[in-house]
Design a protein around this motif. Structure first.
Motif, PDB file in Angstrom:
ATOM      1  N   SER A  78      80.380  52.163  19.115  1.00  0.00           N
ATOM      2  CA  SER A  78      81.205  53.331  18.853  1.00  0.00           C
ATOM      3  C   SER A  78      80.980  54.421  19.893  1.00  0.00           C
ATOM      4  CB  SER A  78      80.920  53.898  17.469  1.00  0.00           C
ATOM      5  OG  SER A  78      81.650  55.085  17.271  1.00  0.00           O
ATOM      6  N   ASN A  79      79.759  54.831  20.068  1.00  0.00           N
ATOM      7  CA  ASN A  79      79.492  55.882  21.040  1.00  0.00           C
ATOM      8  C   ASN A  79      78.024  55.849  21.452  1.00  0.00           C
ATOM      9  OD1 ASN A  79      77.924  57.946  19.273  1.00  0.00           O
ATOM     10  ND2 ASN A  79      79.760  57.484  18.076  1.00  0.00           N
ATOM     11  N   ARG A 118      74.875  58.484  22.886  1.00  0.00           N
ATOM     12  CA  ARG A 118      74.414  59.855  23.080  1.00  0.00           C
ATOM     13  C   ARG A 118      73.133  59.852  23.883  1.00  0.00           C
ATOM     14  NH1 ARG A 118      75.959  59.466  17.648  1.00  0.00           N
ATOM     15  NH2 ARG A 118      77.180  61.162  16.800  1.00  0.00           N
ATOM     16  N   TYR A 123      69.856  62.395  24.143  1.00  0.00           N
ATOM     17  CA  TYR A 123      69.183  63.548  23.547  1.00  0.00           C
ATOM     18  C   TYR A 123      67.995  63.923  24.421  1.00  0.00           C
ATOM     19  CZ  TYR A 123      71.421  63.480  18.878  1.00  0.00           C
ATOM     20  OH  TYR A 123      72.300  63.574  17.823  1.00  0.00           O
ATOM     21  N   PRO A 144      64.947  66.469  18.643  1.00  0.00           N
ATOM     22  CA  PRO A 144      65.891  66.154  19.729  1.00  0.00           C
ATOM     23  C   PRO A 144      67.098  67.080  19.720  1.00  0.00           C
ATOM     24  CG  PRO A 144      65.259  64.177  18.505  1.00  0.00           C
ATOM     25  CD  PRO A 144      64.791  65.348  17.710  1.00  0.00           C
ATOM     26  N   SER A 190      71.065  67.299  21.375  1.00  0.00           N
ATOM     27  CA  SER A 190      72.100  66.486  22.003  1.00  0.00           C
ATOM     28  C   SER A 190      72.475  67.035  23.375  1.00  0.00           C
ATOM     29  CB  SER A 190      73.326  66.443  21.089  1.00  0.00           C
ATOM     30  OG  SER A 190      74.351  65.666  21.672  1.00  0.00           O
ATOM     31  N   ILE A 219      77.664  63.010  24.688  1.00  0.00           N
ATOM     32  CA  ILE A 219      78.135  61.921  23.851  1.00  0.00           C
ATOM     33  C   ILE A 219      79.333  61.291  24.536  1.00  0.00           C
ATOM     34  CG2 ILE A 219      79.474  63.532  22.433  1.00  0.00           C
ATOM     35  CD1 ILE A 219      79.193  61.497  20.129  1.00  0.00           C
ATOM     36  N   THR A 253      82.247  58.060  24.158  1.00  0.00           N
ATOM     37  CA  THR A 253      82.856  56.990  23.400  1.00  0.00           C
ATOM     38  C   THR A 253      83.210  55.841  24.334  1.00  0.00           C
ATOM     39  OG1 THR A 253      85.020  58.006  23.636  1.00  0.00           O
ATOM     40  CG2 THR A 253      83.745  58.576  21.683  1.00  0.00           C
ATOM     41  N   ILE A 295      66.126  60.578  25.141  1.00  0.00           N
ATOM     42  CA  ILE A 295      66.350  59.479  24.203  1.00  0.00           C
ATOM     43  C   ILE A 295      67.806  59.049  24.241  1.00  0.00           C
ATOM     44  CG2 ILE A 295      66.216  58.766  21.785  1.00  0.00           C
ATOM     45  CD1 ILE A 295      64.109  60.973  21.389  1.00  0.00           C
ATOM     46  N   SER A 348      75.556  54.328  18.626  1.00  0.00           N
ATOM     47  CA  SER A 348      76.102  54.234  17.276  1.00  0.00           C
ATOM     48  C   SER A 348      77.094  53.084  17.190  1.00  0.00           C
ATOM     49  CB  SER A 348      76.806  55.540  16.911  1.00  0.00           C
ATOM     50  OG  SER A 348      77.372  55.459  15.623  1.00  0.00           O
ATOM     51  N   ASP A 349      77.014  52.349  16.079  1.00  0.00           N
ATOM     52  CA  ASP A 349      78.008  51.305  15.868  1.00  0.00           C
ATOM     53  C   ASP A 349      79.127  51.840  14.983  1.00  0.00           C
ATOM     54  OD1 ASP A 349      76.069  49.472  13.359  1.00  0.00           O
ATOM     55  OD2 ASP A 349      77.287  51.251  13.183  1.00  0.00           O
ATOM     56  N   ARG A 404      75.872  54.081  11.877  1.00  0.00           N
ATOM     57  CA  ARG A 404      74.456  53.810  12.052  1.00  0.00           C
ATOM     58  C   ARG A 404      74.020  54.063  13.471  1.00  0.00           C
ATOM     59  NH1 ARG A 404      70.255  50.873  13.032  1.00  0.00           N
ATOM     60  NH2 ARG A 404      68.853  50.019  11.481  1.00  0.00           N
ATOM     61  N   LEU A 405      72.889  54.726  13.619  1.00  0.00           N
ATOM     62  CA  LEU A 405      72.366  55.082  14.924  1.00  0.00           C
ATOM     63  C   LEU A 405      71.187  54.188  15.285  1.00  0.00           C
ATOM     64  CD1 LEU A 405      72.346  58.985  14.691  1.00  0.00           C
ATOM     65  CD2 LEU A 405      74.147  57.494  15.545  1.00  0.00           C
ATOM     66  N   PHE A 407      68.126  54.044  18.009  1.00  0.00           N
ATOM     67  CA  PHE A 407      67.405  54.913  18.921  1.00  0.00           C
ATOM     68  C   PHE A 407      66.584  54.109  19.918  1.00  0.00           C
ATOM     69  CE2 PHE A 407      67.858  59.176  17.070  1.00  0.00           C
ATOM     70  CZ  PHE A 407      68.379  58.872  15.833  1.00  0.00           C
ATOM     71  N   GLY A 408      66.598  54.536  21.187  1.00  0.00           N
ATOM     72  CA  GLY A 408      65.645  54.030  22.152  1.00  0.00           C
ATOM     73  C   GLY A 408      64.321  54.755  21.994  1.00  0.00           C
ATOM     74  N   TYR A 448      63.910  61.432   9.357  1.00  0.00           N
ATOM     75  CA  TYR A 448      63.450  60.397  10.276  1.00  0.00           C
ATOM     76  C   TYR A 448      61.929  60.464  10.372  1.00  0.00           C
ATOM     77  CZ  TYR A 448      68.230  59.909  12.107  1.00  0.00           C
ATOM     78  OH  TYR A 448      69.570  59.680  12.248  1.00  0.00           O
ATOM     79  N   GLU A 454      60.501  54.962  18.785  1.00  0.00           N
ATOM     80  CA  GLU A 454      61.829  55.452  18.417  1.00  0.00           C
ATOM     81  C   GLU A 454      61.824  56.091  17.038  1.00  0.00           C
ATOM     82  OE1 GLU A 454      60.746  52.380  18.786  1.00  0.00           O
ATOM     83  OE2 GLU A 454      62.115  50.891  17.905  1.00  0.00           O
ATOM     84  N   LEU A 455      62.849  56.883  16.772  1.00  0.00           N
ATOM     85  CA  LEU A 455      63.033  57.471  15.451  1.00  0.00           C
ATOM     86  C   LEU A 455      63.498  56.387  14.480  1.00  0.00           C
ATOM     87  CD1 LEU A 455      63.417  59.979  17.451  1.00  0.00           C
ATOM     88  CD2 LEU A 455      64.723  61.003  15.575  1.00  0.00           C
ATOM     89  N   ASP A 471      66.755  52.875   6.953  1.00  0.00           N
ATOM     90  CA  ASP A 471      66.451  51.555   7.480  1.00  0.00           C
ATOM     91  C   ASP A 471      64.980  51.198   7.334  1.00  0.00           C
ATOM     92  OD1 ASP A 471      68.502  52.689  10.122  1.00  0.00           O
ATOM     93  OD2 ASP A 471      69.128  51.471   8.418  1.00  0.00           O
ATOM     94  N   SER A 530      81.342  58.312  13.108  1.00  0.00           N
ATOM     95  CA  SER A 530      80.095  58.060  13.831  1.00  0.00           C
ATOM     96  C   SER A 530      79.937  58.986  15.016  1.00  0.00           C
ATOM     97  CB  SER A 530      80.040  56.604  14.281  1.00  0.00           C
ATOM     98  OG  SER A 530      81.144  56.323  15.119  1.00  0.00           O
ATOM     99  N   THR A 531      80.927  59.849  15.292  1.00  0.00           N
ATOM    100  CA  THR A 531      80.761  60.786  16.396  1.00  0.00           C
ATOM    101  C   THR A 531      80.115  62.087  15.935  1.00  0.00           C
ATOM    102  OG1 THR A 531      82.993  61.626  16.026  1.00  0.00           O
ATOM    103  CG2 THR A 531      82.739  59.891  17.666  1.00  0.00           C
ATOM    104  N   THR A 562      77.669  64.767  15.448  1.00  0.00           N
ATOM    105  CA  THR A 562      76.424  65.085  16.128  1.00  0.00           C
ATOM    106  C   THR A 562      75.396  65.533  15.115  1.00  0.00           C
ATOM    107  OG1 THR A 562      77.489  65.695  18.200  1.00  0.00           O
ATOM    108  CG2 THR A 562      75.326  66.628  17.783  1.00  0.00           C
ATOM    109  N   GLN A 563      74.208  64.988  15.221  1.00  0.00           N
ATOM    110  CA  GLN A 563      73.126  65.380  14.328  1.00  0.00           C
ATOM    111  C   GLN A 563      72.315  66.486  14.980  1.00  0.00           C
ATOM    112  OE1 GLN A 563      70.795  62.140  12.800  1.00  0.00           O
ATOM    113  NE2 GLN A 563      72.598  60.957  12.200  1.00  0.00           N
ATOM    114  N   PHE A 597      68.818  68.488  14.823  1.00  0.00           N
ATOM    115  CA  PHE A 597      67.467  68.214  14.350  1.00  0.00           C
ATOM    116  C   PHE A 597      66.660  69.492  14.162  1.00  0.00           C
ATOM    117  CE2 PHE A 597      66.901  63.614  14.521  1.00  0.00           C
ATOM    118  CZ  PHE A 597      68.006  63.218  15.257  1.00  0.00           C
ATOM    119  N   GLY A 598      65.778  69.455  13.163  1.00  0.00           N
ATOM    120  CA  GLY A 598      64.792  70.494  13.003  1.00  0.00           C
ATOM    121  C   GLY A 598      63.630  70.250  13.949  1.00  0.00           C
TER     122      GLY A 598
END
Lengths: 114, 119
Positions: free
Chosen positions: A31-32, A34, A36, A44, A46, A49, A51, A89, A93-94, A101-102, A104-105, B35, B42-43, B59, B104-105, B107-108, B110-111
């Motif tokens: 999907s996309n 990002r 961070y 983190p 952003s 991003i 697509t 990072i 996202s799928d 769902r994300l 993460f590396g 997280y 990774e997170l 997860d 899914s776009t 943006t999160q 974070f604290g």
């Protein structure tokens, strides 16, 4: 298995120099993607991003590229500054669920020396 | 900078203690997340919430629990802390799109995280 792999694991450069961080992923469907920036002891933030249809995105001195065919992305930092020292990072996202769902590396730890 | 806060920032506690990590956001976001992140790793998503009275496991299996009684507040509780719970815990939030459809776009934001050490 969906994975996000980043390289190098760590990198040290001198202030003012450029650098490029790599991200390879196997997430499907895609999907996309990002990038961070995570400062030590912080959450983190952003940077960009992208697509599926985008192959480059800039944010100041940060430029991200995406090749959806080869499933690779890079983050190029121009004229590095001491404040660029952080972990970068890659997050993919799928579109397989409404959660988006994300994946993460583990990040690339960048250190900029004066 | 995002208006999302976590307290405490650092916590050192003995085994068996009950702890609650606080997370608050003032952006009115419906979606919130917890997280877990170990150094150099990774997170991992351990809990998330779509809105008030909605909580789901993520997860990564976690012995922690969460609640969402108010939109702005998403605390995480460990009933009996163990050394294996030592980690950094990051809270995040994101906005549901105007259409009401979660995309899914999103943006999160974070604290700053809570660094937990259990002795």
């Amino acid at each position: 298995k969906n994975q996000v792999e980043q390289s190098p694991q760590s990198l040290i450069i001198l202030e003012g120099k450029n650098c490029t961080l790599q991200c390879n992923y196997t997430v499907s469907p895609f999907s996309n993607l990002r990038w961070y920036k995570q400062d030590t002891g912080r959450g983190p933030v952003s940077l960009t991003i992208m697509t599926f249809s985008e192959n480059t995105k800039s944010n100041g001195r940060y430029t991200a590229t995406l090749d959806a065919d080869t499933k690779q992305s890079s983050l190029h930092i121009t004229a590095s500054q001491l404040s660029d020292s952080a972990s970068y990072i890659c997050v993919v996202s799928d579109r397989g669920s409404t959660l988006g769902r994300l994946y993460f590396g583990r990040g690339t730890q960048l250190t900029v020396w004066p | 900078e995002a208006d999302i806060y976590q307290t405490p920032r650092y916590l050192v506690i003995g085994t068996g203690k009950k702890i609650t990590l606080e997370c608050s956001q003032t952006m009115g976001h419906d979606k919130m997340y917890w997280y877990q992140q170990d150094p150099g790793m990774e997170l991992h998503l351990i809990h998330y919430s779509y809105g008030v009275n909605s909580t789901e496991k993520g997860d990564l299996s976690s012995e922690s629990t969460v609640s969402r009684i108010r939109t702005e507040h998403f605390p995480l509780t460990l009933e009996s802390a163990r050394p294996s719970h030592t980690s950094q815990y990051l809270c995040a939030s994101s906005e549901v799109s105007a259409s009401g459809r979660i995309t899914s776009t999103d943006t999160q934001y974070f604290g700053p995280g809570t660094r937990l050490t259990v002795l």
